[in-house]
Design a protein around this motif. Structure first.
Motif, mmCIF file in Angstrom:
data_model
loop_
_atom_site.group_PDB
_atom_site.id
_atom_site.type_symbol
_atom_site.label_atom_id
_atom_site.label_comp_id
_atom_site.label_asym_id
_atom_site.label_seq_id
_atom_site.Cartn_x
_atom_site.Cartn_y
_atom_site.Cartn_z
ATOM 1 N N LEU A 446 19.750 29.680 -32.631
ATOM 2 C CA LEU A 446 20.019 28.319 -33.105
ATOM 3 C C LEU A 446 19.654 28.201 -34.580
ATOM 4 C CD1 LEU A 446 21.145 25.660 -32.111
ATOM 5 C CD2 LEU A 446 18.824 24.933 -31.538
ATOM 6 N N ALA A 449 22.323 29.926 -36.472
ATOM 7 C CA ALA A 449 23.522 29.085 -36.554
ATOM 8 C C ALA A 449 23.362 28.052 -37.667
ATOM 9 C CB ALA A 449 23.788 28.406 -35.216
ATOM 10 N N GLY A 450 22.156 27.482 -37.765
ATOM 11 C CA GLY A 450 21.901 26.491 -38.813
ATOM 12 C C GLY A 450 22.001 27.080 -40.208
ATOM 13 N N GLU A 456 27.848 28.324 -34.161
ATOM 14 C CA GLU A 456 27.140 27.416 -33.263
ATOM 15 C C GLU A 456 27.861 27.283 -31.919
ATOM 16 O OE1 GLU A 456 25.228 22.881 -33.345
ATOM 17 O OE2 GLU A 456 26.177 23.734 -35.127
ATOM 18 N N TYR A 459 27.046 30.216 -29.837
ATOM 19 C CA TYR A 459 25.673 30.123 -29.314
ATOM 20 C C TYR A 459 25.637 29.291 -28.039
ATOM 21 C CZ TYR A 459 21.027 28.114 -28.671
ATOM 22 O OH TYR A 459 19.858 27.684 -28.118
ATOM 23 N N TYR A 460 26.295 28.126 -28.044
ATOM 24 C CA TYR A 460 26.256 27.255 -26.866
ATOM 25 C C TYR A 460 27.020 27.875 -25.691
ATOM 26 C CZ TYR A 460 24.077 23.633 -29.681
ATOM 27 O OH TYR A 460 23.201 22.927 -30.460
#
Length: 616
Positions: A446, A449-450, A456, A459-460
């Motif tokens: 996370l 991703a930021g 992102e 990732y989810y």
């Protein structure tokens, strides 16, 4: 046309074979109505199937005689083409295109016929040339007739041998003009009319260069002995654009005056496909063998700690689903072991678990490794290859170090997760797969991703069912449980005496921080068993210094070396001080675990190991 130019053209025509028997006076008559035309590189002089109406003589330059891509040959200065158009208007049998800036003399049919009718000397000269050619043909025919029976017998034998061969046989001369092919060669070249065509035009650039180099090397050494395997496979391009890879041999025969070559080719496409299938099955077998090897090891996931027991419960919950799992944990905590446990407990356990470390494969190769590639997709791709996703069909793929997957490849993985499909490198064909995906990382995805280092949305998609593996230092007495099991395994493997851990040994194991987690423990235990003598192990010499775990105010400024018992005593006293300061509160914001910067479960385990009990 000026007088000087007229004389120059007349002299030029006298040297052209077609007019070699025509008198100068008749040639001057011919020059009176000649047209000179200029064509530039790529210009078409005439196309195949056009009605013929003139003959051409090349003054300067070079032309190509061809039919679409296939070239029959080239003509230069003083050579003629289109002669048949002087006597009829039948369609042209081939196309002619300028290879460079080319000047030609054009003889129209009406003018030629008029000269033949009105200039007896001109007609006589032309007929003399034709008769001479006819006589030459007659001489050749008489020569051939003398040995007709021998030729017919030799031809019958040769035809039976060549035409019955399954391999393609192509014979050509030193100018690369094809002089003979068998039916197998015609099928390979996708053409039944290849005689006198340049054999090199049926190969790709690399293959043509290879054959040309072999021919030139045989010519340079003036040897009539050439009989060798082609050092590399060659690509044949048929008239209908079909491409095939072939292996073969090339041989040379003939005399000093005339040299010929025989090329025997065998299509290896079927063999490459078979080899590809064998490689696929071999790889799958190798993966299965590795899985069996791993699964037959006696120490798998050993746990008494509450945090690790929770991990086992999560494995049991998710194993029977097809949910994507994301395993988080420090390096060496056993993420691959958890992935294997999920696969083995799943309905897919009769299919392979394919593992790939995304950080261990070069960036330019990982796409091909994951999704496969088609033949010719990049330099060196001489055959198609199945990727890891196809190897894992109906099974599980474990993507370790997923954070290292290149950003430009992440959309392709996202597509596999969402749609269950992908396109191999160099292919427009979409392949459907049924694969369960387990990913692992020691990174904070996370956070990645930021920072724009990880998609992102991917990732989810990966984080459907997260599993966090605790570090070994946070698993309390599990370190002793795992170490004892490893001791038994390595002792059996190395034919050493099994060593039982003493309480002081356990305290040493518990006091170490274990930055390398279970992997580091495994390495240290193996080293300990190797150097053990008569069942004795000096764990203080094996385990790295643990003085960083001792409070600064407890370290001796005199640099005295502390024994194991002294270290254990210091740690016990330090924990007791923390418990007393927090009034024996273990967890929470103001608890002893927070003061000692330990997890509550770790502190509880240490208290149990050190026999710390609150007095009543």
């Amino acid at each position: 046309m000026g007088k000087t130019e007229h004389q120059r053209i007349t002299k030029f025509l006298s040297q052209v074979s077609f007019f070699s028997e025509v008198s100068d006076a008749s040639l001057r008559h011919l020059c009176q109505d000649l047209n000179a035309e200029t064509f530039y590189k790529g210009d078409s002089i005439f196309e195949k199937d056009e009605a013929g109406n003139a003959m051409y003589i090349i003054l300067e330059g070079r032309v190509k005689i061809h039919e679409h891509r296939h070239v029959y040959g080239f003509l230069g200065k003083g050579e003629c083409f289109g002669e048949y158009a002087l006597i009829d208007n039948q369609p042209r049998s081939a196309s002619v295109t300028a290879e460079e800036e080319t000047s030609v003399l054009k003889i129209e049919r009406p003018h030629f016929i008029d000269l033949m009718s009105n200039d007896n000397a001109f007609a006589k000269g032309i007929l003399s040339v034709l008769i001479k050619r006819h006589r030459e043909v007659d001489d050749i025919q008489r020569s051939l007739a003398a040995s007709k029976k021998q030729i017919e017998l030799a031809n019958a034998k040769m035809s039976g041998l060549i035409n019955g061969a399954m391999d393609a046989i192509i014979m050509f001369d030193s100018k690369y003009r094809i002089i003979l092919t068998n039916p197998s060669a015609n099928r390979l070249l996708e053409n039944d009319d290849v005689i006198q065509r340049n054999v090199l035009f049926f190969f790709d650039e690399v293959s043509a260069a290879l054959i040309e180099s072999l021919v030139k090397s045989s010519l340079n050494d003036h040897s009539n002995t050439l009989n060798k395997f082609l050092p590399n496979s060659v690509k044949v391009i048929g008239s209908n654009e079909k491409e095939t890879l072939n292996e073969g041999t090339i041989s040379k025969y003939g005399s000093d005056q005339e040299t010929f070559y025989t090329l025997i080719l065998r299509d290896i496409e079927a063999r490459l496909l078979a080899e590809d299938q064998i490689n696929f099955l071999t790889n799958q077998t190798r993966y299965l063998q590795e899985e069996i090897k791993e699964l037959t090891r006696n120490y798998g996931i050993l746990a008494e700690d509450e945090g690790m027991i929770n991990v086992l419960n999560l494995i049991e919950q998710v194993a029977h689903t097809d949910a994507t799992v994301l395993i988080n944990g420090e390096t060496g905590t056993g993420k691959e072991l958890v992935a294997r446990a999920i696969h083995q407990a799943s309905p897919r356990n009769d299919k392979p678990l394919i593992r790939i470390n995304c950080g261990a494969i070069p960036t330019n190769l990982i796409e091909s490794e994951l999704f496969g590639h088609e033949k010719g997709a990049f330099t060196g791709a001489t055959a198609s290859r199945k990727g890891r996703f196809l190897l894992a069909e109906k099974g599980t793929i474990f993507l370790d170090e997923i954070a290292e997957l290149p950003l430009d490849l992440q959309p392709k993985l996202l597509r596999v997760i969402q749609e269950g499909e992908f396109d191999p490198v160099g292919s427009s064909e979409t392949i459907k797969v049924d694969v369960r995906i387990i990913a692992a990382t020691h990174r904070d995805l996370l956070d990645y991703a930021g920072k724009g280092k990880f998609r992102e949305d991917l990732y989810y998609r990966l984080n459907v069912f997260p599993i966090e593996i605790p570090a070994l230092r946070d698993r309390g007495t599990d370190v002793c449980l795992i170490a004892q099991e490893m001791i038994q395994q390595f002792a059996a493997k190395l034919n050493k005496t099994v060593v039982e851990l003493s309480e002081s040994d356990k305290n040493l194991l518990l006091s170490y921080h274990w930055p390398g987690n279970v992997r580091e423990l495994q390495n240290l235990v193996e080293r300990a068993i190797i150097v053990s003598q008569n069942g004795n192990i000096d764990w203080q010499a094996i385990i790295p210094s643990s003085t960083e775990n001792i409070p600064l105010n407890a370290r001796s400024t005199s640099e005295n070396i502390l024994t194991s018992d002294q270290l254990t005593k210091l740690e016990k006293e330090n924990i007791l001080r923390a418990l007393k300061k927090t009034h024996w509160k273990i967890s929470g914001k103001n608890g002893a675990a927070a003061l000692l910067k330990l997890r509550p479960t770790t502190l509880t385990s240490k208290m149990k190991a050190l026999d710390i009990v609150r007095s009543i």
